[in-house]
Design a protein around this motif. Structure first.
Motif, PDB file in Angstrom:
ATOM      1  N   ALA A   1       0.831  -1.213   0.000  1.00  0.00           N
ATOM      2  CA  ALA A   1       0.000   0.000   0.000  1.00  0.00           C
ATOM      3  C   ALA A   1       0.862   1.260   0.000  1.00  0.00           C
ATOM      4  O   ALA A   1       0.477   2.290  -0.538  1.00  0.00           O
ATOM      5  CB  ALA A   1      -0.933   0.009   1.202  1.00  0.00           C
ATOM      6  N   SER A   2       2.058   1.169   0.598  1.00  0.00           N
ATOM      7  CA  SER A   2       2.941   2.334   0.610  1.00  0.00           C
ATOM      8  C   SER A   2       3.827   2.346  -0.637  1.00  0.00           C
ATOM      9  O   SER A   2       4.796   3.090  -0.700  1.00  0.00           O
ATOM     10  CB  SER A   2       3.799   2.347   1.865  1.00  0.00           C
ATOM     11  OG  SER A   2       4.775   1.325   1.801  1.00  0.00           O
TER      12      SER A   2
ATOM     13  N   ALA B   1      -6.515  -4.723  10.109  1.00  0.00           N
ATOM     14  CA  ALA B   1      -7.657  -4.050   9.480  1.00  0.00           C
ATOM     15  C   ALA B   1      -7.986  -2.758  10.219  1.00  0.00           C
ATOM     16  O   ALA B   1      -8.275  -1.732   9.596  1.00  0.00           O
ATOM     17  CB  ALA B   1      -8.872  -4.986   9.463  1.00  0.00           C
ATOM     18  N   VAL B   2      -7.930  -2.793  11.557  1.00  0.00           N
ATOM     19  CA  VAL B   2      -8.235  -1.579  12.325  1.00  0.00           C
ATOM     20  C   VAL B   2      -7.176  -0.508  12.062  1.00  0.00           C
ATOM     21  O   VAL B   2      -7.494   0.659  11.815  1.00  0.00           O
ATOM     22  CB  VAL B   2      -8.342  -1.901  13.837  1.00  0.00           C
ATOM     23  CG1 VAL B   2      -8.413  -0.606  14.643  1.00  0.00           C
ATOM     24  CG2 VAL B   2      -9.563  -2.759  14.098  1.00  0.00           C
ATOM     25  N   VAL B   3      -5.909  -0.916  12.085  1.00  0.00           N
ATOM     26  CA  VAL B   3      -4.843   0.058  11.862  1.00  0.00           C
ATOM     27  C   VAL B   3      -4.980   0.679  10.464  1.00  0.00           C
ATOM     28  O   VAL B   3      -4.871   1.891  10.292  1.00  0.00           O
ATOM     29  CB  VAL B   3      -3.453  -0.592  12.022  1.00  0.00           C
ATOM     30  CG1 VAL B   3      -2.354   0.352  11.556  1.00  0.00           C
ATOM     31  CG2 VAL B   3      -3.226  -0.978  13.482  1.00  0.00           C
ATOM     32  N   MET B   4      -5.271  -0.163   9.482  1.00  0.00           N
ATOM     33  CA  MET B   4      -5.358   0.356   8.118  1.00  0.00           C
ATOM     34  C   MET B   4      -6.537   1.317   7.960  1.00  0.00           C
ATOM     35  O   MET B   4      -6.413   2.375   7.374  1.00  0.00           O
ATOM     36  CB  MET B   4      -5.491  -0.811   7.129  1.00  0.00           C
ATOM     37  CG  MET B   4      -5.547  -0.403   5.663  1.00  0.00           C
ATOM     38  SD  MET B   4      -3.988   0.297   5.091  1.00  0.00           S
ATOM     39  CE  MET B   4      -3.134  -1.176   4.533  1.00  0.00           C
TER      40      MET B   4
ATOM     41  N   LEU C   1      -1.529   4.816   3.112  1.00  0.00           N
ATOM     42  CA  LEU C   1      -2.264   4.882   1.838  1.00  0.00           C
ATOM     43  C   LEU C   1      -1.892   6.146   1.062  1.00  0.00           C
ATOM     44  O   LEU C   1      -1.730   6.116  -0.158  1.00  0.00           O
ATOM     45  CB  LEU C   1      -3.772   4.858   2.097  1.00  0.00           C
ATOM     46  CG  LEU C   1      -4.326   3.558   2.672  1.00  0.00           C
ATOM     47  CD1 LEU C   1      -5.792   3.707   3.018  1.00  0.00           C
ATOM     48  CD2 LEU C   1      -4.128   2.421   1.676  1.00  0.00           C
ATOM     49  N   ALA C   2      -1.757   7.258   1.782  1.00  0.00           N
ATOM     50  CA  ALA C   2      -1.416   8.513   1.120  1.00  0.00           C
ATOM     51  C   ALA C   2      -0.011   8.449   0.529  1.00  0.00           C
ATOM     52  O   ALA C   2       0.230   8.873  -0.601  1.00  0.00           O
ATOM     53  CB  ALA C   2      -1.523   9.677   2.102  1.00  0.00           C
TER      54      ALA C   2
ATOM     55  N   PHE D   1       0.587  -0.829  -7.352  1.00  0.00           N
ATOM     56  CA  PHE D   1       1.165   0.500  -7.527  1.00  0.00           C
ATOM     57  C   PHE D   1       1.046   1.359  -6.275  1.00  0.00           C
ATOM     58  O   PHE D   1       1.414   2.512  -6.276  1.00  0.00           O
ATOM     59  CB  PHE D   1       0.488   1.210  -8.700  1.00  0.00           C
ATOM     60  CG  PHE D   1       0.573   0.429  -9.967  1.00  0.00           C
ATOM     61  CD1 PHE D   1       1.772   0.325 -10.632  1.00  0.00           C
ATOM     62  CD2 PHE D   1      -0.530  -0.231 -10.462  1.00  0.00           C
ATOM     63  CE1 PHE D   1       1.868  -0.412 -11.792  1.00  0.00           C
ATOM     64  CE2 PHE D   1      -0.449  -0.980 -11.622  1.00  0.00           C
ATOM     65  CZ  PHE D   1       0.759  -1.075 -12.293  1.00  0.00           C
ATOM     66  N   GLY D   2       0.492   0.777  -5.209  1.00  0.00           N
ATOM     67  CA  GLY D   2       0.374   1.526  -3.970  1.00  0.00           C
ATOM     68  C   GLY D   2      -0.895   2.342  -3.895  1.00  0.00           C
ATOM     69  O   GLY D   2      -1.590   2.528  -4.876  1.00  0.00           O
TER      70      GLY D   2
END
Lengths: 333, 507
Positions: free
Chosen positions: A85-86, A200-203, A213-214, A282-283
């Motif tokens: 994700a990063s 899942a909670v952290v994400m 994510l950003a 691709f993140g």
């Protein structure tokens, strides 16, 4: 001044004044790739259930077995979801797991339970700091850093053990890490569930998850919004290696020994699980629950191929084909 | 003294900044009043972006001072600037395409509950409020990557407002907007102004500046040339201040000798491709420059793509020098003698990492063969001649193209295609985003090439330049040629052309 002017209706299109359920449906439709995994999982499960119903595929024992065998992959897939994700990658997870398994095994033998756990986690921490440091401080692509680390970790594990298995006789260690059950629930299943819930909670619900994510979605924009993208990437790389070392100890506990081969090739299963789960390579997106189902799907396929009586060579070919098809369906763009 | 100073939302005095010893800002003064829209103009490289990046905390000034609401501030980071109430609407958008609109607006400042968990519902609610306030209709839950670019900009503005910005910096905000979208943006700016928000508006487009700005500051070569209210300055005077020299009439229409009796160079008959190109018929004489005008979606770009063989025509014929040509692919179009300079020139027209020389020679390589090798000496000579014609200021013909300004890059792209000696050159928005000096150079290049017999088709949404350069103007609407106009005879002014493009009946 005229009254409020919106934008031309042809551009506003779908977002304009529709009931909430229609807008939600529009989002599902545009984001359907993320849900392919669940449909695929059900379809393949039913397919095997029908084709293999004589081979005990549906027996609760076999189903629990699938969970047990995929637990380490699931745990690592959760952390890998953050890495991908990063917009980074970690190819060293399998061999870090192997190294952690032997280091933990040797330390348990010489220093007891806590020394063993500390040493195992220490391997993850050390590798993670090296990986993360090289990626964020020297700007070396994570693909290359972790490709190098893949070789280093497995080499060190083989070297310090002279390629010999390291038996673990400490029952507590083995019980905690994978051999034990909590009532009817296998311990390994518990580990996987905890990893998925926490992940899942952290994400979804913490600022750190949003920053990951950003960072993966647009690093420049993330920086301009005040996100310390280096720290985010560093943290993600360290967490990944720590989790890989836990996975290594799960191998060690389940198989009651440390071995440099444990985890070999897991990086591919873990990455495939994450991509199958709908996370973009691709993140910028990260589907933790999807990754769990991706891991389960891979476990399901492995299990079914064995039950179907295929030999290892055939299993590898079919597994490869299924993964390519599934990833082609799950991919965006 | 404080009372006096607080007249200004932002006051920058004696700002100096150099990069690698090259001064970019040589003592600039700039003052922004509360609730005003202040246009900041100047050629590319005049120092506008650097000045604004200092105000955004991206760069540090070397000397000079900045006051915000009368208080001297030091802006060491973008966070400092944001805390001081400076909001930025970036030219390259600072948004995350994979997050929803609301999540973008509150990125890194999400509302959280007492366990530290994010309250996305609250972000969505506040986003709805912001949008209602701005008069924008957009679903806060929509994924940013799935909404049009016009909405990106509105999201950026909402993001700045959510951070309690009192000053908005907008850099070429209408560059990617259609006319109706730009109008909506201007309406929004009026609303913000009424609420006391000041806007610094960077733009090359004169009509926009006169439409929305209260005052204008001109920068040239790192100094401020003039600050005036827009009413005090005519557009011509403003352009003079920007350029610093009298324009040699490039933006003025000139009669050119075109032999319409001769056989047409290009003849297009009933060309049809999809819904956007319908039954298009026109001719192009040798040496003629034809302008294509029309609204967004009128089929201008699609016609160009079809002529260049990117999109296949379903019906109709194209004749080049009387010969029927089949334009089935760009390769076929090029070998027939057509060339297209696309709108997105950086992505499609140049190899940014390569030198100016290599870029210029790329389409000429087949002519530089010496056996299996490339004739470097001949290449150097050809490239040298081209660069001289270009009047591009270069450190070296071997420095990479990416170091050039946008305007100079555009000149290199045009020179590159002119060097291939096409029969017909199609240009899509050749001067989009370039400053007025470069625009003059580019128009001169186009005219010179046409004088040598090249047929040129220019697509542009900047009507003054279209009016100045075209020998004829085709008005496209709904994919078909609605009218053909002659400058001077049919079009008395920019307003007449604007009316024709918009389809409004003339008085």
């Amino acid at each position: 001044m005229t009254t409020t002017r919106g934008l031309p209706s042809d551009l506003a299109g779908e977002t304009r004044s529709q009931p909430a359920y229609l807008r939600a449906w529009a989002r599902v439709r545009e984001d359907w790739h993320s849900y392919v995994i669940y449909v695929g999982f059900v379809v393949i499960f039913l397919l095997f259930a029908i084709l293999l119903h004589g081979s005990g595929f549906l027996s609760s024992n076999n189903l629990l077995n699938i969970f047990r065998q995929t637990a380490t992959i699931s745990v690592m897939a959760v952390a890998m979801t953050f890495v991908i994700a990063s917009a980074e990658i970690d190819l060293s997870v399998g061999s870090v797991a192997g190294l952690a398994s032997v280091v933990a095994a040797m330390s348990v033998t010489h220093g007891g339970l806590f020394a063993g756990i500390a040493a195992g986690l220490g391997v993850g921490l050390l590798v993670g700091v090296i990986n993360g440091g090289l990626v964020t401080l020297l700007n070396i692509p994570s693909f290359l850093v972790t490709l190098g680390m893949l070789g280093i970790a497995v080499g060190v594990a083989q070297w310090i053990t002279s390629s010999a298995p390291q038996p673990i006789l400490n029952d507590t260690f083995n019980t905690i890490f994978g051999s034990g059950d909590l009532g009817p629930i296998p311990g390994l299943l518990l580990w996987a569930v905890i990893a998925v819930v926490v992940g899942a909670v952290v994400m979804a619900k913490t600022r750190f998850g949003r920053q990951v994510l950003a960072t993966g979605g647009n690093p420049v924009a993330a920086r301009f919004s005040g996100v310390n993208t280096r720290r985010v990437k560093f943290t993600v790389m360290v967490l990944m290696s720590l989790v890989a070392s836990v996975a290594g100890m799960l191998y060690a506990g389940r198989l009651q020994s440390g071995r440099f081969q444990w985890g070999t090739g897991d990086e591919l299963s873990v990455i495939a699980a994450v991509i199958l789960g709908g996370t973009s390579l691709f993140g910028g997106s990260g589907k933790i629950v999807g990754s769990l189902f991706g891991a389960l799907l891979i476990g399901l396929i492995n299990n079914a191929l064995i039950l179907a009586g295929l030999d290892t060579a055939q299993q590898q070919i079919i597994r490869g084909v299924i993964i390519i098809i599934a990833v082609a369906l799950a991919r965006r763009k | 003294m404080n009372d006096n100073a607080a007249r200004f939302a932002v006051e920058m005095r004696g700002v100096r900044k150099a990069f690698n010893g090259v001064p970019v800002l040589a003592g600039v003064d700039f003052a922004l009043r509360h609730g005003e829209t202040h246009a900041l103009v100047g050629e590319n490289g005049a120092g506008k972006s650097t000045l604004m990046k200092i105000l955004q905390g991206v760069y540090q000034l070397e000397s000079g001072d900045i006051r915000i609401d009368g208080k001297t501030v030091r802006l060491r980071s973008t966070q400092d600037a944001r805390a001081a109430g400076i909001g930025m609407v970036f030219q390259e958008f600072s948004l995350i395409p994979t997050l929803s609109v609301a999540r973008n607006i509150f990125l890194n400042r999400e509302p959280r509950d007492r366990f530290g968990l994010l309250r996305d519902r609250e972000s969505v609610r506040r986003t709805r409020e912001l949008f209602a306030d701005m008069g924008v209709d957009l679903d806060p839950n929509a994924m940013l990557g799935s909404v049009g670019t016009a909405y990106w900009q509105l999201t950026e503005i909402a993001k700045a407002l959510a951070q309690k910005a009192r000053v908005l910096i907008m850099d070429e905000p209408t560059a990617s907007l259609a006319k109706t979208e730009a109008d909506a943006l201007f309406a929004l700016l009026e609303r913000l102004k009424a609420r006391g928000i000041s806007v610094i508006y960077i733009s090359h487009r004169m009509n926009e500046i006169y439409r929305i700005a209260d005052r204008v500051t001109v920068l040239r070569d790192g100094r401020n040339v003039i600050t005036a209210t827009c009413g005090e300055l005519t557009a011509a005077e403003l352009v003079e201040h920007i350029v610093g020299r009298r324009l040699d009439g490039a933006l003025v229409w000139r009669p050119r000798k075109i032999d319409h009796a001769a056989a047409p160079l290009l003849e297009v008959r009933n060309l049809t491709a999809g819904p956007r190109v319908r039954d298009v018929t026109f001719t192009l004489a040798p040496g003629e420059i034809v302008g294509l005008a029309g609204l967004m979606g009128s089929g201008r770009t699609e016609l160009a793509r079809c002529l260049f063989g990117i999109d296949r025509a379903t019906k109709g014929d194209v004749f080049l020098r009387g010969q029927r040509v089949k334009l089935t692919s760009p390769r076929a179009a090029i070998s027939a003698g057509l060339a297209l300079i696309p709108e997105d020139r950086r992505a499609q027209g140049l190899v940014l990492e390569h030198s100016v020389r290599d870029n210029l020679l790329l389409p000429l390589l087949p002519r530089l063969n010496r056996g299996p090798l490339i004739d470097d000496r001949k290449g150097r000579k050809i490239a040298g001649d081209l660069i001289q014609d270009l009047q591009v200021r270069l450190n070296s013909s071997t420095s990479p193209v990416k170091l050039l300004s946008g305007g100079n890059q555009q000149k290199v792209v045009i020179a590159k295609w002119l060097a291939t000696k096409p029969a017909v050159l199609i240009m899509d928005e050749p001067t989009a985003g370039v400053d007025i000096g470069t625009k003059t150079d580019i128009i001169a290049m186009i005219r010179q090439a046409a004088d040598e017999g090249l047929g040129v088709i220019v697509i542009s949404s900047e009507l003054p330049e279209l009016l100045a350069i075209s020998d004829r103007v085709l008005i496209l609407r709904d994919g078909t040629v609605e009218r053909i106009l002659l400058p001077r005879e049919d079009i008395s002014s920019e307003e007449t052309l604007q009316a024709a493009v918009q389809g409004v009946d003339q008085p």
